[in-house]
Design an enzyme around this catalytic site. Structure first.
Site, short mmCIF file in Angstrom:
data_model
loop_
_atom_site.label_atom_id
_atom_site.label_comp_id
_atom_site.label_asym_id
_atom_site.label_seq_id
_atom_site.Cartn_x
_atom_site.Cartn_y
_atom_site.Cartn_z
N GLU A 91 -50.57 57.69 50.62
CA GLU A 91 -50.64 56.82 51.78
C GLU A 91 -50.77 57.64 53.06
O GLU A 91 -50.21 58.71 53.18
CB GLU A 91 -49.34 56.05 51.95
N CYS A 104 -49.64 59.70 60.43
CA CYS A 104 -48.51 60.06 59.58
C CYS A 104 -49.06 60.43 58.20
O CYS A 104 -49.64 59.60 57.50
CB CYS A 104 -47.56 58.86 59.51
N CYS A 111 -42.50 62.65 45.25
CA CYS A 111 -41.53 63.52 45.90
C CYS A 111 -40.43 63.88 44.90
O CYS A 111 -40.03 63.07 44.08
CB CYS A 111 -40.93 62.80 47.11
N CYS A 115 -34.28 60.87 47.82
CA CYS A 115 -33.31 60.33 48.78
C CYS A 115 -33.08 58.86 48.46
O CYS A 115 -34.03 58.15 48.10
CB CYS A 115 -33.83 60.49 50.21
N CYS A 118 -35.33 55.99 50.20
CA CYS A 118 -36.75 56.27 50.43
C CYS A 118 -37.57 55.89 49.21
O CYS A 118 -37.25 56.30 48.09
CB CYS A 118 -36.92 57.75 50.74
N GLY A 156 -43.77 62.78 50.33
CA GLY A 156 -43.62 64.19 49.96
C GLY A 156 -42.81 64.99 50.95
O GLY A 156 -42.46 64.52 52.02
N GLU A 157 -42.51 66.20 50.55
CA GLU A 157 -41.72 67.11 51.38
C GLU A 157 -42.63 68.26 51.81
O GLU A 157 -42.98 69.13 50.99
CB GLU A 157 -40.51 67.61 50.56
N SER A 188 -41.69 67.33 59.21
CA SER A 188 -40.39 66.71 58.99
C SER A 188 -39.87 67.15 57.63
O SER A 188 -40.59 67.11 56.64
CB SER A 188 -40.54 65.19 59.04
N SER A 211 -34.58 65.64 58.74
CA SER A 211 -34.03 64.36 58.30
C SER A 211 -32.55 64.57 58.01
O SER A 211 -32.20 65.11 56.98
CB SER A 211 -34.77 63.87 57.06
N LEU A 212 -31.73 64.15 58.95
CA LEU A 212 -30.30 64.44 58.83
C LEU A 212 -29.57 63.31 58.11
O LEU A 212 -28.95 63.50 57.08
CB LEU A 212 -29.70 64.67 60.22
N HIS A 213 -29.63 62.13 58.71
CA HIS A 213 -29.14 60.88 58.10
C HIS A 213 -27.64 60.77 57.86
O HIS A 213 -27.15 59.69 57.57
CB HIS A 213 -29.88 60.56 56.79
N ASN A 288 -35.79 50.76 56.99
CA ASN A 288 -36.69 49.77 56.40
C ASN A 288 -36.02 49.29 55.12
O ASN A 288 -35.62 50.11 54.31
CB ASN A 288 -38.01 50.44 56.00
N CYS A 331 -42.21 54.96 54.31
CA CYS A 331 -42.51 56.07 53.44
C CYS A 331 -42.66 55.66 51.96
O CYS A 331 -41.68 55.34 51.31
CB CYS A 331 -41.32 57.01 53.60
N1 SAH Z 1 -39.64 64.74 53.16
C1 SAH Z 1 -39.73 64.75 54.58
C2 SAH Z 1 -40.85 63.88 55.12
C3 SAH Z 1 -41.01 62.50 54.55
S1 SAH Z 1 -39.82 61.30 55.02
C4 SAH Z 1 -38.41 64.39 55.20
O1 SAH Z 1 -37.48 64.09 54.47
O2 SAH Z 1 -38.28 64.45 56.42
C5 SAH Z 1 -40.20 60.93 56.66
C6 SAH Z 1 -39.12 60.14 57.36
O3 SAH Z 1 -39.10 58.77 56.88
C7 SAH Z 1 -37.75 60.71 57.10
O4 SAH Z 1 -36.98 60.89 58.23
C8 SAH Z 1 -37.21 59.70 56.14
O5 SAH Z 1 -35.85 59.76 56.11
C9 SAH Z 1 -37.77 58.40 56.68
N2 SAH Z 1 -37.57 57.26 55.76
C10 SAH Z 1 -37.62 57.25 54.42
N3 SAH Z 1 -37.28 56.05 53.93
C11 SAH Z 1 -37.01 55.25 54.97
C12 SAH Z 1 -36.58 53.90 55.12
N4 SAH Z 1 -36.34 53.13 54.05
N5 SAH Z 1 -36.39 53.41 56.37
C13 SAH Z 1 -36.60 54.20 57.45
N6 SAH Z 1 -37.01 55.47 57.38
C14 SAH Z 1 -37.19 56.01 56.16
#
Ligand code: SAH
Length: 340
Positions: A91, A104, A111, A115, A118, A156-157, A188, A211-213, A288, A331
Site C-alpha cells: 500500500e 506514505c 512486517c 505490534c 497495527c 514494514g519496518e 519511522s 514509534s514510542l507508544h 485507528n 498502516c
Molecule cells: N515500522 C515503522 C513504520 C510503519 S508504522 C514504525 O513502527 O514506525 C507507521 C506508524 O503508523 C507508526 O507510528 C505506527 O505505530 C502507526 N500505526 C500503526 N497502526 C496504527 C493504528 N491502528 N492507528 C494509528 N496509528 C497506527
C-alpha cells in the site's frame, strides 16, 4: 531475467553501460527520462540510439508496480494498493494537508514486528522491498501530485530493510533523479537500535521518527514485542546520542489506545522522557480501530487531557487527526482485507 532499472544508482548504471560497450554519459539521459520525464518505456527515449534502446529493453524494465485498487477518502487522503511482479501487494498513501502532500511509503511486504495495534503485522513478513519498488511508489504519487514530503510509515519496518531504503533515498535525493530534499524525508522506526546507530553516521539530513507508544517498559513490551529485544531505556539512550551527534530533532509517534496507554500517568512519564531529550517532539495519534486486536481510540476528552498535560509541561506536542479512516488507510489495513 530482466531487472528493474530503478534498482541502480547512476554510478551503477554508468558502469553497466561501460561494461556493455556504451558510453557512460547515456546514464544521465536515461535518468532524465525515468525521473524527470517519468517515462516507462525505453522506446520513447528518443535521444538514445536505437541500439541502446533495444539493449535496455532486453535487459531492464521500468515499471514493476501495477495498480490494483485506489480509494479516495472524504478527507482527500488517497490510498493505492499495488501488485508487485511476484504477485505480492503493498500500500502507498498520499495525504494532502494544506500546502503539503505527503507520500506514505511501504518498505517491506508485511512486517516482522507484530505490534499489537497495527494491521501490517497480522499477515506476517514476506520480503523486503527492492530499491526500485520503493522508488516507484514515489514516482507514481509524484506523477499525480507534486509530493512535498515523504514518510516511511506504510507497511514494514524501514530500518529492517536498511540498505535498500537508504539507497532509494540517496537516489531520489540526487540531483540526477528527483533532487528531493533529504530534510523532507522521514524514516519511522519501531526502534531498531543498531540501525539507528548506523543512521547517526550517514551523511544524510533525513528526519527520524520513533514509534514510542508507551513510556513504560512493561506496557511497551506488550504493545510492541520488539521492546523485549531493544528495551525502552536503551532506545532513549540511543535517541540521546542521535540528537547529540546530529543536532537534529527526533519525533516520537504516540498512538493513543483506549484503556492501554492514554491515562495521565503515561503522559507524566512521557513528559519526563521529552524533558530528558530536549530536542524532540511528540505526535499524538488517536488509534485507528483495528478489530483483529480490539483496538479503539480513547474518547475526545481523554485525548485532550493527555495533550494538555504535555503542553503544560512545555513538551512540543501536536495532536494528529487520524486520516483516511473511511478507506482503511491505517498502516496495512487495505492490504489485509485484499489478501484475506
Ligand atoms: N515500522 C515503522 C513504520 C510503519 S508504522 C514504525 O513502527 O514506525 C507507521 C506508524 O503508523 C507508526 O507510528 C505506527 O505505530 C502507526 N500505526 C500503526 N497502526 C496504527 C493504528 N491502528 N492507528 C494509528 N496509528 C497506527
Amino acid at each position: 531475467m530482466k531487472r528493474d532499472i530503478k534498482d541502480l544508482s547512476i554510478e551503477e548504471l554508468k558502469q553497466y553501460l561501460e561494461v556493455n560497450g556504451f558510453l557512460t554519459f547515456h546514464a544521465l539521459q536515461i535518468f532524465n527520462w525515468i525521473y524527470k520525464k517519468v517515462t516507462d518505456n525505453f522506446s520513447l527515449m528518443t535521444d538514445l540510439s536505437l541500439a541502446l534502446r533495444s539493449f535496455l529493453e532486453e535487459n531492464f524494465y521500468i515499471q514493476g508496480l501495477s495498480l490494483k485498487e485506489k480509494k479516495i477518502s472524504s478527507d482527500n487522503t488517497e490510498k493505492y494498493l499495488f501488485k508487485l511482479k511476484d504477485k505480492n501487494s503493498i500500500e502507498t498513501v498520499a495525504i494532502p494537508s494544506g500546502k503539503r502532500i505527503t507520500g506514505c511509503l511501504s518498505s517491506q511486504v508485511g512486517c516482522k514486528f507484530s505490534c499489537k495495534f497495527c494491521a501490517s503485522g497480522i499477515l506476517g513478513f514476506k520480503r523486503d522491498l527492492k530499491v526500485g519498488e520503493i522508488i516507484e511508489q514515489i514516482l507514481y504519487l509524484n506523477s499525480h501530485h507534486r509530493l512535498t514530503n515523504i514518510v516511511f510509515m506504510g507497511i514494514g519496518e524501514p530500518l529492517d530493510n536498511y540498505e535498500n531504503v537508504l539507497k532509494a533515498i540517496r537516489i531520489i535525493n540526487s540531483k540526477e533523479a528527483l533532487n528531493f530534499g533529504a530534510r523532507r524525508i522521514t524514516i519511522s522506526t519501531c526502534g531498531i537500535i543498531p540501525a539507528i546507530r548506523k543512521l547517526i553516521e550517514e551523511d544524510l539530513q533525513i528526519e527520524l521518527s520513533i514509534s514510542l507508544h508507551s513510556p513504560d517498559d512493561k506496557i511497551r513490551s506488550l504493545l510492541m514485542p520488539v521492546n523485549k529485544i531493544y528495551p525502552l531505556r536503551e532506545l532513549i539512550s540511543i535517541c540521546k546520542e542521535y540528537i547529540e551527534k546530529t543536532n537534529r530533532q527526533i519525533t516520537f509517534e504516540y498512538v493513543l489506545i483506549k484503556g492501554i496507554n492514554s491515562d495521565l500517568s503515561f503522559a507524566e512519564k512521557l513528559s519526563k522522557i521529552a524533558k530528558e531529550l530536549k530536542l524532540c517532539k511528540v505526535n499524538l495519534i488517536p488509534a485507528n480501530p483495528i478489530k483483529e486486536y480490539n483496538i479503539l481510540p480513547p474518547n475526545k476528552l481523554e485525548i485532550l487531557y493527555f495533550r494538555d498535560y504535555l503542553l503544560k509541561r512545555k513538551v512540543n506536542v501536536t495532536l494528529r487527526k487520524s486520516r483516511g479512516r473511511d478507506i482503511e488507510a491505517g498502516c496495512g489495513q487495505l492490504r489485509l482485507r485484499y489478501e484475506k
